[in-house]
Enzyme design. Structure first.
Site, PDB file in Angstrom:
ATOM      1  N   ASP A 172       0.920  -1.332   0.020  1.00  0.00           N
ATOM      2  CA  ASP A 172       0.073  -0.101   0.103  1.00  0.00           C
ATOM      3  C   ASP A 172       0.725   1.411  -0.080  1.00  0.00           C
ATOM      4  O   ASP A 172       1.486   1.494   0.948  1.00  0.00           O
ATOM      5  CB  ASP A 172      -0.959   0.148   1.288  1.00  0.00           C
ATOM      6  CG  ASP A 172      -1.849  -1.201   1.319  1.00  0.00           C
ATOM      7  OD1 ASP A 172      -1.496  -2.388   1.089  1.00  0.00           O
ATOM      8  OD2 ASP A 172      -3.146  -0.988   1.467  1.00  0.00           O
TER       9      ASP A 172
ATOM     10  N   HIS B 187      -3.518  -4.160   2.795  1.00  0.00           N
ATOM     11  CA  HIS B 187      -4.461  -3.472   3.711  1.00  0.00           C
ATOM     12  C   HIS B 187      -3.960  -3.246   4.966  1.00  0.00           C
ATOM     13  O   HIS B 187      -4.272  -2.188   5.749  1.00  0.00           O
ATOM     14  CB  HIS B 187      -6.002  -4.226   3.772  1.00  0.00           C
ATOM     15  CG  HIS B 187      -6.930  -3.503   4.702  1.00  0.00           C
ATOM     16  ND1 HIS B 187      -7.281  -2.294   4.506  1.00  0.00           N
ATOM     17  CD2 HIS B 187      -7.197  -3.940   6.068  1.00  0.00           C
ATOM     18  CE1 HIS B 187      -8.207  -1.821   5.476  1.00  0.00           C
ATOM     19  NE2 HIS B 187      -8.160  -2.836   6.507  1.00  0.00           N
TER      20      HIS B 187
ATOM     21  N   HIS C  51      -7.163  -7.688  -0.604  1.00  0.00           N
ATOM     22  CA  HIS C  51      -7.270  -6.511   0.308  1.00  0.00           C
ATOM     23  C   HIS C  51      -8.017  -6.779   1.564  1.00  0.00           C
ATOM     24  O   HIS C  51      -9.318  -6.678   1.535  1.00  0.00           O
ATOM     25  CB  HIS C  51      -7.716  -5.300  -0.537  1.00  0.00           C
ATOM     26  CG  HIS C  51      -7.385  -4.130   0.402  1.00  0.00           C
ATOM     27  ND1 HIS C  51      -6.274  -3.754   0.094  1.00  0.00           N
ATOM     28  CD2 HIS C  51      -7.937  -3.301   1.045  1.00  0.00           C
ATOM     29  CE1 HIS C  51      -5.962  -2.426   0.907  1.00  0.00           C
ATOM     30  NE2 HIS C  51      -7.334  -2.330   1.457  1.00  0.00           N
TER      31      HIS C  51
ATOM     32  N   GLU D   1      -4.698   2.555  -3.254  1.00  0.00           N
ATOM     33  CA  GLU D   1      -5.824   2.963  -2.534  1.00  0.00           C
ATOM     34  C   GLU D   1      -5.514   4.057  -1.651  1.00  0.00           C
ATOM     35  O   GLU D   1      -6.461   4.892  -1.280  1.00  0.00           O
ATOM     36  CB  GLU D   1      -6.684   1.729  -1.935  1.00  0.00           C
ATOM     37  CG  GLU D   1      -6.137   1.450  -0.652  1.00  0.00           C
ATOM     38  CD  GLU D   1      -7.105   0.902   0.368  1.00  0.00           C
ATOM     39  OE1 GLU D   1      -8.569   0.895  -0.114  1.00  0.00           O
ATOM     40  OE2 GLU D   1      -6.766   0.665   1.534  1.00  0.00           O
ATOM     41  N   ASN D   2      -4.273   4.235  -1.050  1.00  0.00           N
ATOM     42  CA  ASN D   2      -3.952   5.266   0.028  1.00  0.00           C
ATOM     43  C   ASN D   2      -2.948   6.335  -0.800  1.00  0.00           C
ATOM     44  O   ASN D   2      -2.400   7.184   0.036  1.00  0.00           O
ATOM     45  CB  ASN D   2      -3.317   4.759   1.205  1.00  0.00           C
ATOM     46  CG  ASN D   2      -4.263   3.788   1.915  1.00  0.00           C
ATOM     47  OD1 ASN D   2      -3.873   2.630   1.980  1.00  0.00           O
ATOM     48  ND2 ASN D   2      -5.393   4.073   2.250  1.00  0.00           N
TER      49      ASN D   2
ATOM     50  N   HIS E  97      -0.977  -2.748   6.241  1.00  0.00           N
ATOM     51  CA  HIS E  97       0.193  -1.677   6.031  1.00  0.00           C
ATOM     52  C   HIS E  97       1.304  -2.092   7.076  1.00  0.00           C
ATOM     53  O   HIS E  97       2.438  -1.626   7.241  1.00  0.00           O
ATOM     54  CB  HIS E  97      -0.095  -0.182   6.781  1.00  0.00           C
ATOM     55  CG  HIS E  97      -1.125   0.568   5.619  1.00  0.00           C
ATOM     56  ND1 HIS E  97      -1.040   1.758   5.668  1.00  0.00           N
ATOM     57  CD2 HIS E  97      -1.946   0.065   4.791  1.00  0.00           C
ATOM     58  CE1 HIS E  97      -1.960   2.305   4.870  1.00  0.00           C
ATOM     59  NE2 HIS E  97      -2.411   0.992   4.294  1.00  0.00           N
TER      60      HIS E  97
ATOM     61  N   ASN F 214     -10.692  -0.884   0.218  1.00  0.00           N
ATOM     62  CA  ASN F 214     -11.819  -0.200   0.928  1.00  0.00           C
ATOM     63  C   ASN F 214     -11.933   1.189   0.703  1.00  0.00           C
ATOM     64  O   ASN F 214     -12.816   1.940   0.889  1.00  0.00           O
ATOM     65  CB  ASN F 214     -11.821  -0.615   2.291  1.00  0.00           C
ATOM     66  CG  ASN F 214     -10.863  -0.337   2.875  1.00  0.00           C
ATOM     67  OD1 ASN F 214      -9.685  -0.850   2.801  1.00  0.00           O
ATOM     68  ND2 ASN F 214     -10.726   0.473   4.056  1.00  0.00           N
ATOM     69  N   HIS F 215     -10.765   1.928   0.253  1.00  0.00           N
ATOM     70  CA  HIS F 215     -10.675   3.481   0.289  1.00  0.00           C
ATOM     71  C   HIS F 215     -10.933   3.945  -1.466  1.00  0.00           C
ATOM     72  O   HIS F 215     -10.502   4.899  -1.825  1.00  0.00           O
ATOM     73  CB  HIS F 215      -9.265   3.943   0.471  1.00  0.00           C
ATOM     74  CG  HIS F 215      -9.287   3.857   2.199  1.00  0.00           C
ATOM     75  ND1 HIS F 215     -10.221   4.560   2.996  1.00  0.00           N
ATOM     76  CD2 HIS F 215      -8.392   3.095   2.893  1.00  0.00           C
ATOM     77  CE1 HIS F 215      -9.757   4.378   4.292  1.00  0.00           C
ATOM     78  NE2 HIS F 215      -8.780   3.441   4.218  1.00  0.00           N
TER      79      HIS F 215
END
Length: 262
Positions: free
Chosen positions: A13, A180, A155, A44-45, A182, A72-73
């Protein structure tokens, strides 16, 4: 002629500008030595720690990343609705409900080899999605005969769910890699059927932080009932990834190595 083996780099991530800078520097250093055939990253981040914007998406593609996965983001930046349908190599979880914009898997040719990359999301402690087990059965059946190498980004929050999913698809995909949390795990292995697995690849981003977020803000959010806007931390960064060697004749992984650069 197709390559007998494919060298794959899967990046954990990417968190905000610090994460993007860490990726840029590491890939630059790799090009001086040996650049992998295929680079995949979870993004996603990547934009401010939450979601993805089109300029940031293009920035990562310009670094040489061929496929970007999400989680999810995915929808945290509303502008993604304007470009996710056009970006063939930008994936959102395949087990979102039918009709969700974007795609959950993609095909691309790498060194003469047809490769499929799949993105799914877990259900334990995560927002509601369709069953990832059923989803992977469906997607693998759709891919059948089209790809020599299949990579899956799971994820998910729960380690047990990631392990169960990996064992469920063992022998049917080349790698099943978790994202997910991290936090890079130390359980890299090649399962009996030839599928490479790691519970969580980890994170590219600020090291002196709480999974990339400013420590004081993370503590305040956990310690008090007050609304707290989380922000990406600054300072020294880390680069977490996993490197795979895949036999393109069998589709099985023959080597897996965790990377943790600081």
């Amino acid at each position: 002629m197709s390559a007998a083996f494919l060298d794959v780099l899967f990046i954990g991530d990417i968190v905000g500008r610090p994460g993007r800078d860490a990726v840029a520097q590491t890939l630059q250093d790799m090009r001086r030595a040996d650049i992998p055939d295929l680079i995949v990253a979870n993004a996603e981040n990547a934009a401010g720690g939450f979601g993805l914007t089109e300029p940031v998406c293009q920035e990562l593609v310009d670094l040489g990343i061929q496929v970007l996965t999400m989680g999810n983001h995915t929808w945290d930046k509303a502008e993604i609705f304007g470009f996710i349908g056009e970006q063939r190599r930008l994936l959102r979880p395949a087990n979102y409900p039918e009709g969700t914009p974007g795609r959950g898997w993609t095909l691309l040719e790498v060194a003469g080899v047809q490769v499929a990359v799949v993105n799914v999301m877990g259900r334990a402690f995560m927002p509601p999605v369709d069953c990832p087990f059923v989803c992977l059965d469906r997607v693998i059946a759709e891919i059948a005969g089209q790809a020599q190498v299949i990579l899956v980004d799971v994820h998910a929050e729960a380690t047990a769910e990631k392990i169960a999913l990996a064992r469920y698809v063992d022998g049917r995909v080349s790698a099943c890699l978790g994202t997910h949390t991290h936090v890079q795990t130390a359980d890299e292995t090649i399962l009996a059927g030839g599928t490479a697995f790691l519970s969580d690849v980890g994170m590219c981003g600020p090291r002196d932080a709480v999974i990339g977020v400013k420590t004081e803000l993370a503590i305040r959010k956990m310690k008090t009932p007050f609304p707290t806007k989380l922000e990406v931390a600054s300072g020294p960064s880390q680069f977490n990834a996993v490197r795979l060697r895949v036999d393109t004749r069998t589709g099985h992984s023959v080597a897996i190595e965790r990377l943790n650069y600081r």
